[in-house]
Design a protein around this motif. Sequence first.
Motif, PDB file in Angstrom:
ATOM      1  N   ARG A   7       0.855  -1.183   0.000  1.00 17.62           N
ATOM      2  CA  ARG A   7       0.000   0.000   0.000  1.00 17.62           C
ATOM      3  C   ARG A   7       0.888   1.228   0.000  1.00 17.62           C
ATOM      4  O   ARG A   7       1.857   1.291   0.752  1.00 17.62           O
ATOM      5  N   TYR A   8       0.561   2.202  -0.832  1.00 16.45           N
ATOM      6  CA  TYR A   8       1.413   3.381  -0.977  1.00 16.45           C
ATOM      7  C   TYR A   8       0.568   4.649  -0.949  1.00 16.45           C
ATOM      8  O   TYR A   8      -0.578   4.667  -1.411  1.00 16.45           O
ATOM      9  N   LEU A   9       1.153   5.715  -0.419  1.00 12.33           N
ATOM     10  CA  LEU A   9       0.600   7.058  -0.537  1.00 12.33           C
ATOM     11  C   LEU A   9       1.668   7.921  -1.172  1.00 12.33           C
ATOM     12  O   LEU A   9       2.770   8.065  -0.624  1.00 12.33           O
ATOM     13  N   GLY A  10       1.358   8.474  -2.336  1.00 14.11           N
ATOM     14  CA  GLY A  10       2.311   9.310  -3.048  1.00 14.11           C
ATOM     15  C   GLY A  10       1.871  10.764  -3.035  1.00 14.11           C
ATOM     16  O   GLY A  10       0.674  11.074  -3.057  1.00 14.11           O
ATOM     17  N   VAL A  11       2.842  11.671  -2.977  1.00 15.68           N
ATOM     18  CA  VAL A  11       2.595  13.106  -3.026  1.00 15.68           C
ATOM     19  C   VAL A  11       3.391  13.681  -4.193  1.00 15.68           C
ATOM     20  O   VAL A  11       4.604  13.512  -4.257  1.00 15.68           O
ATOM     21  N   MET A  12       2.695  14.336  -5.130  1.00 15.28           N
ATOM     22  CA  MET A  12       3.332  14.820  -6.352  1.00 15.28           C
ATOM     23  C   MET A  12       3.079  16.322  -6.528  1.00 15.28           C
ATOM     24  O   MET A  12       2.114  16.731  -7.174  1.00 15.28           O
ATOM     25  N   PRO A  13       3.936  17.181  -5.953  1.00 13.86           N
ATOM     26  CA  PRO A  13       3.772  18.625  -6.113  1.00 13.86           C
ATOM     27  C   PRO A  13       4.476  19.132  -7.368  1.00 13.86           C
ATOM     28  O   PRO A  13       5.473  18.561  -7.815  1.00 13.86           O
ATOM     29  N   ASP A  20       0.962  29.461 -14.701  1.00 12.12           N
ATOM     30  CA  ASP A  20       0.655  30.126 -13.439  1.00 12.12           C
ATOM     31  C   ASP A  20      -0.173  29.202 -12.555  1.00 12.12           C
ATOM     32  O   ASP A  20      -1.259  29.560 -12.063  1.00 12.12           O
ATOM     33  N   ALA A  21       0.355  27.996 -12.344  1.00 14.94           N
ATOM     34  CA  ALA A  21      -0.397  26.978 -11.615  1.00 14.94           C
ATOM     35  C   ALA A  21       0.501  26.253 -10.622  1.00 14.94           C
ATOM     36  O   ALA A  21       1.639  25.883 -10.951  1.00 14.94           O
ATOM     37  N   LEU A  22      -0.040  26.030  -9.430  1.00 13.60           N
ATOM     38  CA  LEU A  22       0.642  25.304  -8.371  1.00 13.60           C
ATOM     39  C   LEU A  22      -0.291  24.201  -7.882  1.00 13.60           C
ATOM     40  O   LEU A  22      -1.433  24.478  -7.504  1.00 13.60           O
ATOM     41  N   THR A  23       0.159  22.971  -7.913  1.00 11.15           N
ATOM     42  CA  THR A  23      -0.687  21.851  -7.491  1.00 11.15           C
ATOM     43  C   THR A  23       0.123  20.825  -6.705  1.00 11.15           C
ATOM     44  O   THR A  23       1.352  20.807  -6.740  1.00 11.15           O
ATOM     45  N   THR A  24      -0.621  19.976  -6.021  1.00 15.60           N
ATOM     46  CA  THR A  24      -0.049  18.722  -5.547  1.00 15.60           C
ATOM     47  C   THR A  24      -1.113  17.646  -5.735  1.00 15.60           C
ATOM     48  O   THR A  24      -2.307  17.908  -5.556  1.00 15.60           O
ATOM     49  N   LYS A  25      -0.654  16.466  -6.111  1.00 16.39           N
ATOM     50  CA  LYS A  25      -1.571  15.326  -6.243  1.00 16.39           C
ATOM     51  C   LYS A  25      -1.285  14.331  -5.127  1.00 16.39           C
ATOM     52  O   LYS A  25      -0.128  13.988  -4.866  1.00 16.39           O
ATOM     53  N   LEU A  26      -2.326  13.900  -4.474  1.00 19.70           N
ATOM     54  CA  LEU A  26      -2.238  12.849  -3.473  1.00 19.70           C
ATOM     55  C   LEU A  26      -2.806  11.587  -4.108  1.00 19.70           C
ATOM     56  O   LEU A  26      -3.947  11.579  -4.580  1.00 19.70           O
ATOM     57  N   VAL A  27      -2.015  10.527  -4.155  1.00 23.88           N
ATOM     58  CA  VAL A  27      -2.462   9.298  -4.811  1.00 23.88           C
ATOM     59  C   VAL A  27      -2.192   8.095  -3.925  1.00 23.88           C
ATOM     60  O   VAL A  27      -1.090   7.953  -3.365  1.00 23.88           O
ATOM     61  N   THR A  28      -3.203   7.264  -3.744  1.00 27.96           N
ATOM     62  CA  THR A  28      -3.037   6.011  -3.014  1.00 27.96           C
ATOM     63  C   THR A  28      -3.010   4.857  -3.999  1.00 27.96           C
ATOM     64  O   THR A  28      -3.701   4.883  -5.023  1.00 27.96           O
ATOM     65  N   GLN A  42      -6.211   5.671  -6.533  1.00 24.49           N
ATOM     66  CA  GLN A  42      -7.181   6.735  -6.293  1.00 24.49           C
ATOM     67  C   GLN A  42      -6.409   8.015  -6.010  1.00 24.49           C
ATOM     68  O   GLN A  42      -5.403   7.995  -5.312  1.00 24.49           O
ATOM     69  N   ALA A  43      -6.892   9.118  -6.558  1.00 21.65           N
ATOM     70  CA  ALA A  43      -6.099  10.346  -6.469  1.00 21.65           C
ATOM     71  C   ALA A  43      -6.976  11.579  -6.351  1.00 21.65           C
ATOM     72  O   ALA A  43      -8.126  11.604  -6.803  1.00 21.65           O
TER      73      ALA A  43
END
Length: 263
Positions: A7-13, A20-28, A42-43
């Motif tokens: 099982r993994y939790l990934g963080v992709m900023p 002109d965009a700032l994001t982070t994706k949280l994905v399990t 799932q993200a």
Amino acid sequence: RVVLPPRYLGVMPAYSAADDALTTKLVTFYEHLKDSSVPSHQATVLLFDPSNGTLKAVLDGSVITAKRTAAVSAIATKLLMPPSAEVLCILGAGVQAYSHYDIFTELFTFKEVRIWNRTKEKALKFASSVSGPVQVCSSAQEAVTGADVIVTVTMATAPILFGDWVKPGAHINAVGASRPDWRELDDELMKNSVLFVDSRDAALTESGDVILSGAEIFAELGEVLKGTKPALPEKTTVFKSLGMAVEDTVAAKFVYDAWSAGN
């Protein structure tokens, strides 16, 4: 003693000055779930205002991931596939199979589309769900033989695509096997193809297909788009896709801007 699957939790900023965009994706990622109604991945994507850090939107990251991954594969295919490509083969029948089918059949004209999946029932469901005719194959080798463009979107941890099956000059989009000890493609295919990646750094640390085969990376896809490296569509080519956070950023901003314009 209960042994749980990985099982993994990934963080992709990521930040894109151009957009002109700032994001982070949280994905399990939960491997081998017994409840097949729950996706393995799932993200959620969080979109921020880069000027002050305010959260502007929460977006469905699963949809964005599926769409942007297929879009990048389509760009690679446009650049790398043989000009007379007629047969598309998809190995796998999950979420990415659907998103790749949708964009590939929208952008390209294939006379034949084939699919194979370890569980044939899922392949049959795929074939009955999409908009065009799809041939369900009994084996991966049957699906691959003679194909001009091959997409691997499986949960395989050991090779399911072998070099001696692949037509010379074919193009392969390798999308699965995103761990350093997982494989979809065998050594022969990796070493005897021209290898393109989305990110060298990511491929050399995350891709078992690249790491375990020792295959040499010829170019990043961005280098081909910029014209600093040739595409070589006359060769057998592999595009190893691992996904980049900036792809989520650009896609999320596009969705947000379209939503804002409509409101």
